[in-house]
Design an enzyme around this catalytic site. Structure first.
Site, short mmCIF file in Angstrom:
data_model
loop_
_atom_site.label_atom_id
_atom_site.label_comp_id
_atom_site.label_asym_id
_atom_site.label_seq_id
_atom_site.Cartn_x
_atom_site.Cartn_y
_atom_site.Cartn_z
N LYS A 169 -57.07 1.10 -3.78
CA LYS A 169 -57.54 -0.28 -3.65
C LYS A 169 -56.51 -1.15 -2.91
O LYS A 169 -56.87 -1.91 -2.03
CB LYS A 169 -57.81 -0.92 -5.03
CG LYS A 169 -58.92 -0.24 -5.83
CD LYS A 169 -59.29 -1.07 -7.06
CE LYS A 169 -58.18 -1.15 -8.12
NZ LYS A 169 -57.87 0.15 -8.74
N ARG A 189 -62.56 -6.57 -13.66
CA ARG A 189 -62.34 -5.25 -14.24
C ARG A 189 -63.37 -4.96 -15.33
O ARG A 189 -63.39 -3.87 -15.88
CB ARG A 189 -60.94 -5.24 -14.84
CG ARG A 189 -60.28 -3.89 -14.94
CD ARG A 189 -59.40 -3.66 -13.74
NE ARG A 189 -58.23 -2.86 -14.04
CZ ARG A 189 -57.17 -2.81 -13.26
NH1 ARG A 189 -57.12 -3.54 -12.17
NH2 ARG A 189 -56.16 -2.05 -13.55
N ARG A 224 -46.35 8.84 -6.96
CA ARG A 224 -46.22 7.45 -6.51
C ARG A 224 -44.91 6.87 -7.06
O ARG A 224 -44.77 6.63 -8.25
CB ARG A 224 -47.42 6.64 -7.02
CG ARG A 224 -47.36 5.19 -6.59
CD ARG A 224 -48.71 4.53 -6.62
NE ARG A 224 -49.10 4.07 -7.94
CZ ARG A 224 -50.17 3.29 -8.16
NH1 ARG A 224 -50.96 2.94 -7.17
NH2 ARG A 224 -50.46 2.91 -9.38
N ARG A 263 -55.06 4.71 -18.86
CA ARG A 263 -55.66 3.75 -17.92
C ARG A 263 -56.98 4.30 -17.39
O ARG A 263 -57.92 3.56 -17.15
CB ARG A 263 -54.69 3.49 -16.75
CG ARG A 263 -53.47 2.69 -17.16
CD ARG A 263 -52.40 2.74 -16.09
NE ARG A 263 -52.70 1.91 -14.93
CZ ARG A 263 -52.25 2.15 -13.70
NH1 ARG A 263 -51.49 3.19 -13.47
NH2 ARG A 263 -52.54 1.36 -12.72
P1 AMP Z 1 -53.33 -2.30 -11.22
O1 AMP Z 1 -52.15 -2.44 -10.33
O2 AMP Z 1 -54.60 -2.90 -10.64
O3 AMP Z 1 -53.54 -0.91 -11.71
O4 AMP Z 1 -53.01 -3.22 -12.51
C1 AMP Z 1 -51.88 -2.96 -13.32
C2 AMP Z 1 -52.11 -3.51 -14.72
O5 AMP Z 1 -52.30 -4.95 -14.66
C3 AMP Z 1 -53.35 -2.99 -15.42
O6 AMP Z 1 -53.12 -1.75 -16.04
C4 AMP Z 1 -53.60 -4.11 -16.44
O7 AMP Z 1 -52.67 -4.05 -17.51
C5 AMP Z 1 -53.27 -5.35 -15.64
N1 AMP Z 1 -54.46 -5.86 -14.92
C6 AMP Z 1 -54.63 -5.94 -13.57
N2 AMP Z 1 -55.83 -6.47 -13.27
C7 AMP Z 1 -56.45 -6.74 -14.44
C8 AMP Z 1 -57.71 -7.27 -14.80
N3 AMP Z 1 -58.60 -7.63 -13.88
N4 AMP Z 1 -57.99 -7.41 -16.13
C9 AMP Z 1 -57.10 -7.04 -17.08
N5 AMP Z 1 -55.90 -6.52 -16.81
C10 AMP Z 1 -55.56 -6.36 -15.51
#
Ligand code: AMP
Length: 203
Positions: free
Chosen positions: A13, A85, A123, A160
């Site tokens: 993404k 999300r 990563r 996750r």
């Molecule tokens: P990501 O880099 O998108 O994988 O996001 C890293 C972490 O940020 C996730 O595992 C969540 O803890 C938090 N996070 C990011 N976006 C959201 C969202 N839309 N809703 C809730 N938590 C989020």
């Protein structure tokens, strides 16, 4: 153009959203990147969400909505990366945009579990050079010791992943005709050309 990229951790993404932002002149808003920056700077928000993010759990909807809405108040186009999300966030977003320009649609980067585990397994981040893909150890460019995102540890990746399927899966039907689904298992260039074609009608 106003779009959101959906997909499990490791779907690409961030990479694809950055490309879309450059190609179509959009603001790129990554909730994960914003949260990591807040945590890194030790802000009140960062301290509040640190434990949640590092455990691979989801931050409370009101918090995420507030962070996103404070950045998309203007009339410009944007690509959201990591938001919404879940259904509650998608509804809040539609409600927030009801009086301005609505979101055109969402793009789902469909990546298999095996591919995600393979990608996230290598990563790493170099403190000097930024994100690198490497089997670990030293940065191939400058030799500094590499760091891994706390939430990229294997057992956190699995959590996750489960969390993603539980809460994000239903978003695909929520967006219905506004959803473009793309096979994301291919390389960056191939996925980008599919994505560019899929969003062209919204340009
Ligand atoms: P990501 O880099 O998108 O994988 O996001 C890293 C972490 O940020 C996730 O595992 C969540 O803890 C938090 N996070 C990011 N976006 C959201 C969202 N839309 N809703 C809730 N938590 C989020």
């Amino acid at each position: 153009m106003r779009i959101s990229l959906l997909g499990p951790p490791g779907a690409g993404k961030g990479t694809q959203a950055a490309r879309a932002a450059a190609r179509f002149g959009l603001a790129h808003l990554s909730t994960g990147a914003i949260f990591r920056e807040e945590i890194g700077r030790g802000t009140p928000l960062g301290r509040e969400i640190e434990g949640i993010v590092e455990a691979g759990l989801l931050v409370a909807d009101e918090t995420v909505d507030r962070v996103v809405f404070s950045r998309i108040g203007g009339p410009g186009g944007f690509v959201l990366d990591g938001y919404p999300r879940n259904i509650a966030q998608a509804r809040s977003l539609d409600a927030f945009l009801a009086d301005s320009v609505p979101i055109d649609g969402a793009v789902f980067l469909d990546v298999s579990e095996g591919e995600v585990l393979r990608r996230l397994g290598d990563r790493y981040t170099c403190p000097s050079c930024g994100p690198v893909r490497a089997p670990g150890g030293a940065c191939p460019s400058c030799g500094r010791a590499l760091e891994r995102r706390a939430d990229d540890e294997p057992e956190v990746i699995r959590r996750r992943f489960q969390e993603y399927h539980r809460v994000t899966g239903p978003l695909l039907s929520y967006y219905g005709p506004r959803l473009a689904r793309i096979d994301g298992d291919a390389g960056v260039e191939e996925v980008w050309s599919r994505l560019e074609q899929a969003v062209m009608p919204w340009a």
